[in-house]
Design a protein around this motif. Structure first.
Motif, mmCIF file in Angstrom:
data_model
loop_
_atom_site.group_PDB
_atom_site.id
_atom_site.type_symbol
_atom_site.label_atom_id
_atom_site.label_comp_id
_atom_site.label_asym_id
_atom_site.label_seq_id
_atom_site.Cartn_x
_atom_site.Cartn_y
_atom_site.Cartn_z
ATOM 1 N N THR A 77 -3.710 -2.063 -8.082
ATOM 2 C CA THR A 77 -4.592 -0.923 -8.372
ATOM 3 C C THR A 77 -6.032 -1.237 -7.985
ATOM 4 N N VAL A 78 -6.470 -2.447 -8.288
ATOM 5 C CA VAL A 78 -7.831 -2.859 -7.908
ATOM 6 C C VAL A 78 -7.976 -2.861 -6.396
ATOM 7 N N ASN A 79 -6.955 -3.335 -5.693
ATOM 8 C CA ASN A 79 -6.987 -3.306 -4.223
ATOM 9 C C ASN A 79 -7.117 -1.885 -3.701
ATOM 10 N N ALA A 80 -6.391 -0.958 -4.297
ATOM 11 C CA ALA A 80 -6.458 0.433 -3.856
ATOM 12 C C ALA A 80 -7.843 1.036 -4.100
ATOM 13 N N VAL A 81 -8.403 0.781 -5.275
ATOM 14 C CA VAL A 81 -9.733 1.329 -5.598
ATOM 15 C C VAL A 81 -10.796 0.736 -4.682
ATOM 16 N N LEU A 82 -10.774 -0.587 -4.523
ATOM 17 C CA LEU A 82 -11.756 -1.230 -3.639
ATOM 18 C C LEU A 82 -11.565 -0.793 -2.194
ATOM 19 N N SER B 209 -4.409 -10.930 0.060
ATOM 20 C CA SER B 209 -3.468 -12.040 0.259
ATOM 21 C C SER B 209 -3.056 -12.653 -1.077
ATOM 22 N N VAL B 210 -4.016 -12.821 -1.981
ATOM 23 C CA VAL B 210 -3.687 -13.383 -3.297
ATOM 24 C C VAL B 210 -2.760 -12.451 -4.062
ATOM 25 N N THR B 211 -2.993 -11.152 -3.963
ATOM 26 C CA THR B 211 -2.142 -10.183 -4.659
ATOM 27 C C THR B 211 -0.714 -10.226 -4.140
ATOM 28 N N LEU B 212 -0.551 -10.343 -2.828
ATOM 29 C CA LEU B 212 0.806 -10.447 -2.274
ATOM 30 C C LEU B 212 1.510 -11.721 -2.735
ATOM 31 N N PHE B 213 0.770 -12.803 -2.860
ATOM 32 C CA PHE B 213 1.372 -14.046 -3.358
ATOM 33 C C PHE B 213 1.775 -13.902 -4.823
ATOM 34 N N LEU B 214 0.914 -13.298 -5.635
ATOM 35 C CA LEU B 214 1.261 -13.062 -7.040
ATOM 36 C C LEU B 214 2.429 -12.094 -7.166
ATOM 37 N N PHE C 15 -6.719 1.067 8.489
ATOM 38 C CA PHE C 15 -7.068 0.839 7.084
ATOM 39 C C PHE C 15 -6.720 2.038 6.215
ATOM 40 N N PHE C 16 -6.699 3.236 6.787
ATOM 41 C CA PHE C 16 -6.262 4.398 6.019
ATOM 42 C C PHE C 16 -4.812 4.210 5.556
ATOM 43 N N PHE C 17 -3.938 3.723 6.432
ATOM 44 C CA PHE C 17 -2.554 3.446 6.043
ATOM 45 C C PHE C 17 -2.481 2.273 5.073
ATOM 46 N N GLN C 18 -3.410 1.305 5.214
ATOM 47 C CA GLN C 18 -3.431 0.181 4.272
ATOM 48 C C GLN C 18 -3.746 0.658 2.857
ATOM 49 N N VAL C 19 -4.670 1.580 2.710
ATOM 50 C CA VAL C 19 -4.988 2.133 1.386
ATOM 51 C C VAL C 19 -3.781 2.886 0.827
ATOM 52 N N ALA C 20 -3.064 3.617 1.686
ATOM 53 C CA ALA C 20 -1.850 4.313 1.237
ATOM 54 C C ALA C 20 -0.801 3.313 0.764
ATOM 55 N N VAL C 21 -0.676 2.186 1.469
ATOM 56 C CA VAL C 21 0.270 1.148 1.055
ATOM 57 C C VAL C 21 -0.148 0.544 -0.279
ATOM 58 N N TYR C 22 -1.454 0.339 -0.493
ATOM 59 C CA TYR C 22 -1.926 -0.157 -1.783
ATOM 60 C C TYR C 22 -1.517 0.782 -2.916
ATOM 61 N N ILE C 23 -1.645 2.061 -2.697
ATOM 62 C CA ILE C 23 -1.277 3.038 -3.733
ATOM 63 C C ILE C 23 0.223 2.978 -4.021
ATOM 64 N N ILE C 24 1.048 2.884 -2.963
ATOM 65 C CA ILE C 24 2.502 2.788 -3.149
ATOM 66 C C ILE C 24 2.866 1.510 -3.889
ATOM 67 N N GLN C 25 2.211 0.400 -3.535
ATOM 68 C CA GLN C 25 2.491 -0.863 -4.202
ATOM 69 C C GLN C 25 2.077 -0.831 -5.669
ATOM 70 N N SER C 26 0.958 -0.182 -5.967
ATOM 71 C CA SER C 26 0.543 -0.088 -7.367
ATOM 72 C C SER C 26 1.477 0.796 -8.185
ATOM 73 N N GLY D 63 4.945 -2.978 -9.343
ATOM 74 C CA GLY D 63 3.996 -1.948 -9.728
ATOM 75 C C GLY D 63 4.183 -1.494 -11.159
ATOM 76 N N TRP D 64 3.563 -0.370 -11.476
ATOM 77 C CA TRP D 64 3.567 0.110 -12.853
ATOM 78 C C TRP D 64 4.958 0.598 -13.286
ATOM 79 N N ILE D 65 5.677 1.274 -12.420
ATOM 80 C CA ILE D 65 6.997 1.769 -12.810
ATOM 81 C C ILE D 65 7.947 0.606 -13.098
ATOM 82 N N SER D 66 7.969 -0.362 -12.217
ATOM 83 C CA SER D 66 8.854 -1.512 -12.416
ATOM 84 C C SER D 66 8.467 -2.313 -13.657
ATOM 85 N N SER D 67 7.161 -2.510 -13.855
ATOM 86 C CA SER D 67 6.731 -3.309 -15.007
ATOM 87 C C SER D 67 6.988 -2.592 -16.330
ATOM 88 N N ILE D 68 6.772 -1.288 -16.366
ATOM 89 C CA ILE D 68 7.030 -0.545 -17.607
ATOM 90 C C ILE D 68 8.527 -0.517 -17.929
#
Length: 339
Positions: free
Chosen positions: A276-281, A164-169, A229-240, A250-255
């Protein structure tokens, strides 16, 4: 020649060795010096006083160690008895603390129930009493979750909070992205949508199922959690990753923003790191929950049975089925009357 004149065949003369002159003289001298000694004579008794010297209590050859050993044995017994009393006192104090803790838990359970219905009163989200919206769920790790699963269940709750904090940030980063480039308004709008939509949906769709699974050892809740939760992890990867125009910092937009605005790029990289931390955790906790699930003895067959029993005993489903059956019967009866 006198020795040869004696008769060798004559009877020998008995010779008494004590009649020898030297022996007789020595005996006579000893008798004269000692005389006859009588210890009980009046002369001898007069030489001693009337006091009697008592015999020693113990023999000089045997050391008196008996009192010391008895004293040491008494001290050891007293020390052992004192240690036993201390141990019993500690045990009683521990039991008293345990009883007090259980009594406090019972009081908390009583106060957490609705006085009218007797059901557990919802306590999450923890909103003020004057707030018009009331809590929607009841959550108590110490009361409802077994000790073996309590730690992993709390970690899943912390992951949801981090989500939730990550989505707000992400909303703030996309806002900065939009201020730096006016053509990125789509990302800002989608970030707001993801925050409003995914925050409650993630709580209901994957956190509450895993909470219920650990609370009641429900196979159906476990399978539902794994599926979502399997789809949630996939969404975390896409968001990162940060695909442009998807509402994710994510990384592409920030770079891509480094050449235009370094400050905005740094903010977006921080949010990309959070994703990325969300995806790993998420991957780690998914494996941990699966390992706990394998120990519970849950199976797909039990999940099917729980689903069928839950559907059949659901009042909403029963009322819907009854109304559908009534409508079908009325329709069939009306058709028969028309014919």
């Amino acid at each position: 020649m006198s020795g040869f004149d004696s008769n060798p065949f004559a009877d020998p003369v008995d010779v008494n060795p004590f009649q020898d002159a030297s022996v007789t003289q020595a005996i006579s001298r000893t008798n004269e010096s000692t005389g006859e000694y009588n210890p009980f004579s009046a002369a001898e008794m007069g030489q001693y006083s009337g006091t009697t010297v008592p015999a020693p209590a113990t023999s000089p050859s045997q050391p008196a160690v008996l009192p010391t050993s008895v004293e040491q044995s008494t001290q050891a017994t007293a020390a052992a008895a004192q240690a036993n009393l201390i141990k019993q006192q500690e045990e009683l104090e521990r039991k008293a603390a345990e009883l007090e803790r259980k009594e406090q838990e019972l009081q908390n359970r009583t106060t957490s129930r609705d006085p009218n219905t007797g059901a557990k009163e919802n306590n999450w989200p923890p909103l003020p009493k004057f707030f018009p919206i009331k809590p929607c769920f009841y959550q108590n790790f110490d009361e409802e979750i077994p000790e073996d699963y309590r730690r992993i269940c709390k970690r899943m709750y912390y992951l949801w909070m981090l989500h939730s904090v990550t989505l707000f940030l992400n909303v703030l980063a996309c806002l900065a992205y939009f201020t730096a480039d006016s053509s990125k308004g789509v990302d800002f709008g989608l970030s707001i949508l993801w925050f409003i939509l995914f925050t409650p949906v993630s709580f209901v769709c994957w956190y509450r199922p895993v909470y219920k699974a650990f609370r009641s050892d429900s196979s159906f809740s476990f399978f539902f959690f794994f599926f979502v939760f399997f789809f949630q992890v996939a969404v975390y990867i896409i968001q990162s990753v940060g695909i442009p125009s998807w509402g994710n910092s994510g990384w592409i937009s920030s770079i891509s923003m480094i050449g235009y605005n370094l400050g905005v790029a740094v903010v977006m990289m921080v949010v990309a790191g959070f994703f990325t931390v969300n995806a790993v955790l998420g991957v780690i906790l998914l494996k941990l929950v699966h390992s706990k699930y394998r120990r519970t003895g849950a199976s797909f067959t039990k999940a099917q049975q729980e689903f069928s029993q839950g559907v059949l005993t659901n009042r909403t489903f029963q009322s819907a089925a009854a109304s559908a059956a009534t409508s079908a019967a009325q329709g069939a009866f009306g058709t028969n009357q028309e014919n």
